[in-house]
Design a protein around this motif. Sequence first.
Motif, PDB file in Angstrom:
ATOM      1  N   VAL A   1      -9.820   1.880   4.630  1.00 48.23           N
ATOM      2  CA  VAL A   1      -8.460   1.382   4.378  1.00 48.23           C
ATOM      3  C   VAL A   1      -7.839   0.739   5.607  1.00 48.23           C
ATOM      4  O   VAL A   1      -6.728   0.209   5.530  1.00 48.23           O
ATOM      5  CB  VAL A   1      -7.538   2.515   3.853  1.00 48.23           C
ATOM      6  CG1 VAL A   1      -7.948   2.952   2.472  1.00 48.23           C
ATOM      7  CG2 VAL A   1      -7.520   3.686   4.817  1.00 48.23           C
ATOM      8  N   GLU A   2      -8.550   0.766   6.738  1.00 46.25           N
ATOM      9  CA  GLU A   2      -8.052   0.027   7.902  1.00 46.25           C
ATOM     10  C   GLU A   2      -8.146  -1.476   7.688  1.00 46.25           C
ATOM     11  O   GLU A   2      -7.497  -2.250   8.410  1.00 46.25           O
ATOM     12  CB  GLU A   2      -8.832   0.426   9.166  1.00 46.25           C
ATOM     13  CG  GLU A   2     -10.301   0.039   9.169  1.00 46.25           C
ATOM     14  CD  GLU A   2     -11.221   1.075   8.530  1.00 46.25           C
ATOM     15  OE1 GLU A   2     -12.435   1.042   8.790  1.00 46.25           O
ATOM     16  OE2 GLU A   2     -10.705   1.931   7.788  1.00 46.25           O
ATOM     17  N   LEU A   3      -8.949  -1.898   6.694  1.00 44.57           N
ATOM     18  CA  LEU A   3      -9.038  -3.314   6.353  1.00 44.57           C
ATOM     19  C   LEU A   3      -7.889  -3.677   5.420  1.00 44.57           C
ATOM     20  O   LEU A   3      -7.700  -3.034   4.384  1.00 44.57           O
ATOM     21  CB  LEU A   3     -10.380  -3.622   5.685  1.00 44.57           C
ATOM     22  CG  LEU A   3     -11.630  -3.280   6.502  1.00 44.57           C
ATOM     23  CD1 LEU A   3     -12.886  -3.622   5.705  1.00 44.57           C
ATOM     24  CD2 LEU A   3     -11.621  -4.025   7.838  1.00 44.57           C
ATOM     25  N   PRO A   4      -7.098  -4.699   5.728  1.00 46.28           N
ATOM     26  CA  PRO A   4      -5.922  -5.027   4.917  1.00 46.28           C
ATOM     27  C   PRO A   4      -6.224  -5.201   3.439  1.00 46.28           C
ATOM     28  O   PRO A   4      -5.458  -4.739   2.583  1.00 46.28           O
ATOM     29  CB  PRO A   4      -5.417  -6.331   5.552  1.00 46.28           C
ATOM     30  CG  PRO A   4      -5.874  -6.255   6.972  1.00 46.28           C
ATOM     31  CD  PRO A   4      -7.206  -5.573   6.923  1.00 46.28           C
ATOM     32  N   GLN A   5      -7.362  -5.842   3.108  1.00 42.01           N
ATOM     33  CA  GLN A   5      -7.671  -6.056   1.701  1.00 42.01           C
ATOM     34  C   GLN A   5      -7.949  -4.741   0.985  1.00 42.01           C
ATOM     35  O   GLN A   5      -7.513  -4.524  -0.150  1.00 42.01           O
ATOM     36  CB  GLN A   5      -8.890  -6.982   1.563  1.00 42.01           C
ATOM     37  CG  GLN A   5      -9.283  -7.233   0.111  1.00 42.01           C
ATOM     38  CD  GLN A   5     -10.553  -8.065  -0.011  1.00 42.01           C
ATOM     39  OE1 GLN A   5     -11.053  -8.593   0.961  1.00 42.01           O
ATOM     40  NE2 GLN A   5     -11.073  -8.184  -1.236  1.00 42.01           N
ATOM     41  N   VAL A   6      -8.665  -3.843   1.655  1.00 42.46           N
ATOM     42  CA  VAL A   6      -8.969  -2.551   1.049  1.00 42.46           C
ATOM     43  C   VAL A   6      -7.694  -1.736   0.886  1.00 42.46           C
ATOM     44  O   VAL A   6      -7.472  -1.107  -0.160  1.00 42.46           O
ATOM     45  CB  VAL A   6     -10.000  -1.787   1.901  1.00 42.46           C
ATOM     46  CG1 VAL A   6     -10.304  -0.425   1.281  1.00 42.46           C
ATOM     47  CG2 VAL A   6     -11.285  -2.606   2.042  1.00 42.46           C
ATOM     48  N   PHE A   7      -6.835  -1.760   1.893  1.00 40.90           N
ATOM     49  CA  PHE A   7      -5.557  -1.055   1.786  1.00 40.90           C
ATOM     50  C   PHE A   7      -4.779  -1.570   0.575  1.00 40.90           C
ATOM     51  O   PHE A   7      -4.259  -0.777  -0.226  1.00 40.90           O
ATOM     52  CB  PHE A   7      -4.738  -1.255   3.059  1.00 40.90           C
ATOM     53  CG  PHE A   7      -3.363  -0.628   2.996  1.00 40.90           C
ATOM     54  CD1 PHE A   7      -3.156   0.649   3.463  1.00 40.90           C
ATOM     55  CD2 PHE A   7      -2.281  -1.329   2.458  1.00 40.90           C
ATOM     56  CE1 PHE A   7      -1.891   1.230   3.399  1.00 40.90           C
ATOM     57  CE2 PHE A   7      -1.023  -0.758   2.386  1.00 40.90           C
ATOM     58  CZ  PHE A   7      -0.826   0.531   2.857  1.00 40.90           C
ATOM     59  N   ALA A   8      -4.713  -2.892   0.453  1.00 41.65           N
ATOM     60  CA  ALA A   8      -3.924  -3.488  -0.626  1.00 41.65           C
ATOM     61  C   ALA A   8      -4.473  -3.093  -1.993  1.00 41.65           C
ATOM     62  O   ALA A   8      -3.716  -2.737  -2.909  1.00 41.65           O
ATOM     63  CB  ALA A   8      -3.896  -5.001  -0.474  1.00 41.65           C
ATOM     64  N   GLU A   9      -5.794  -3.136  -2.146  1.00 45.45           N
ATOM     65  CA  GLU A   9      -6.386  -2.825  -3.447  1.00 45.45           C
ATOM     66  C   GLU A   9      -6.333  -1.335  -3.752  1.00 45.45           C
ATOM     67  O   GLU A   9      -6.173  -0.941  -4.914  1.00 45.45           O
ATOM     68  CB  GLU A   9      -7.825  -3.326  -3.485  1.00 45.45           C
ATOM     69  CG  GLU A   9      -7.929  -4.844  -3.433  1.00 45.45           C
ATOM     70  CD  GLU A   9      -9.369  -5.328  -3.555  1.00 45.45           C
ATOM     71  OE1 GLU A   9     -10.144  -4.715  -4.323  1.00 45.45           O
ATOM     72  OE2 GLU A   9      -9.725  -6.299  -2.863  1.00 45.45           O
ATOM     73  N   ALA A  10      -6.455  -0.496  -2.725  1.00 46.22           N
ATOM     74  CA  ALA A  10      -6.447   0.948  -2.954  1.00 46.22           C
ATOM     75  C   ALA A  10      -5.039   1.490  -3.185  1.00 46.22           C
ATOM     76  O   ALA A  10      -4.875   2.557  -3.784  1.00 46.22           O
ATOM     77  CB  ALA A  10      -7.084   1.672  -1.762  1.00 46.22           C
TER      78      ALA A  10
END
Length: 752
Positions: free
Chosen positions: A209-218
């Motif tokens: 979740v440190e990756l912005p895209q993963v944070f946004a989707e999660a």
Amino acid sequence: MTPPSSTYRLQLRPEFTFTDAADQVDYLRKLGAGALYASPVLDATPGSTHGYDVVDPTRARPALGGEQARQALARKLREAGLGFVVDIVPNHMAVEVAKANPWWWDVLRNGRSSAYAEHFDIDWSRGRLLLPVLGDDDAVAELKVEDSPDGPELVYYDHRFPVAPGTEGGSPQEVHARQHYELVGWRRGNAELNYRRFFDITTLAALRVELPQVFAEAHGEVLRWVADGDVTGLRVDHPDGLADPGGYMRRLRESAPGAWLVVEKILHPGEDLPQSWPVDGTTGYDALREISGIFVDPAAAPRFSLLAGSPDYHAVEEEARRLVTDTILVAEMHRIGALVEAPDAPAAVAELMIAFPVYRSYLPEGEAHWAQAVERVKAKRPDLASTVDVIDRQVRAEPHGELATRIQQTSGMVVAKGTEDTTFYRYTRFAALNEVGGSPDRFGTSVAEFHELAAAREAGWPAAMTTLTTHDTKRSEDVRARLAVLSELPDEFAEAVERWTGQHGIDEPALNLLAWQTLVGAWPITADRLREYLDKAAKEAKLRTTWTDHDEEFEAAVAAWPGQVLGDRELGVEQFVERVKGPGWSNALGQKLIQLTAPGVPDVYQGTELWDLSLVDPDNRRPVDYGVRRELLDRIVAGELPEVDDTGAAKLLVVHKALTLRRDRPELFHGYRRLRAEGPAAEHAVAFERTGLVVVATRLPVGLAAAGGWRDTVLPLPPGDWTDVLTGTSAVAELSGLLSRYPVALLVQGDR
């Protein structure tokens, strides 16, 4: 952001859905709760009883009623004036049922070309994704290929895995050899796994979740609920597993600026939350340790140490942590060690984990904790000193680099597995202290320390959550309250244990001592509940048996023990429990009133508004009888003053009056000042003042009674007329009068 006045924790599951929760909203309102605080509500593994095994973060869990039922619950809470706090799990997702997790399924199907390949923390440099699900490696011969509506799948009993496009044809083993994943024997997981997991659980794969895209989707769905006003607070599970907890908290705060935000951060005594985290505080294990500790008599420490065989806590802890690094988290040690150019790097990494004084550091903050671990290893293992220096330089040069990040992520795993989940079942000197966030080597908390820490919480973290029982506690607050009485009767309890052991001992000293404490603390308890608890305790201790390597003969003996002791009426356990039950109630009311009125936002775990003698999960997720609680609450609202007895109605009175006062008169709950009793029994009173509010509780009630009660002890009250909210009577300074009906008092100025 306005924090809730309090929270009431509900464990949602397929048997207790959004609709069932909605049915309790009017009860929670009448009880005085400020918000409903729910366990994770996103889609989870089929059949999950807790929800922490999320498989799809983009939708409310269908097994709880889905989106429509979630909205109905949110609407009902809003209409009742209650907040809605949701538990979120950013660190990992469940992959036990691969097809239930669309992201993981896509990774298995498409490998590194998957749109989700970087969502999970996978070491792709090591080739195929290792999945340790087979009975052993030879079980590859048992694989089958079956058609499904989504295409061909590899099948191993209940496990199903996708077949990548273009890899069909030939035997199942030939198909398997062409996949992006490799199915191997389950025992290879701890040593060879090439994806990060939650602790040692291979069915929970870590997210990036440190990756912005993963944070946004999660987080997109939950943040939509916050934006819509349906969710007013978030509780963040296991932040120590994140690559950059501080960065994550800042991003979450930016995404949910109006939400109350608390984190499940375990703090050691003297440790503080990083100042850079824009959160409202922890979930309250620190408060649990401080509050429960003042009901423990430190003078009993030598006798309990003798009873336990005088074990060295730190030696037991070090041995347990080493067991974790050397057997359970070997794959993690090797993955981190590979980042250091030294042949003994994995060993040095393991020693650093073992030596860590807290769960993890958050470099560059918390640098002192890192330095302490480095110096400890160099002093203890001079043969590793040069490698430790290399690691230290590399970590300090790049505090956000991969080496530093992975060391920090993993240290929390070692501490949690080695200390909470192993040491706490081995070092059983006094089980009331063996709690999440606890320090079993510290025999209780002084009253002075409690007041100092409460004042510090008011000054620094006034909106932090406080708790006494959670879904993760090793035993409920009322079990701990009763066990605290044993610290006032150390010789009597030790003699009883020695006598009982002579008749029905368990052939493992640590488990034997834990078993007798559990029996006394949780009495009355069924043989089945006690059997399940002791089985878990024995396997977590990893002394005579484990979850994976069973000593069948020992396990059978442990399983037979509850029936033997509960069937022996001549043993005298029930008579001993009668001796400590009343003082245990006094402790339970005292610690509850303090938790509900001291600085912080108090949480009430489901059902604990009455006496609750639950043990570690899953025992603490048993159904709650709200019919009984509604009936008793109606009588209390109508003016009944219940006795302190087996019904637990006196505790419900305390919870109701304190929560209602917090909600309806928030202006009373500011500031903090210790009040001191005067007289022969002054040490048995704990008291403090807030803004127009005074709280009084009794501690060490056995000693108080033995000395003749309160006698001439008084509590000088601040100027003005004071009324006890619990009884409706005018307050007096003499504690013999003030505490004549209940061992606690909740005073406000005026006539209520």
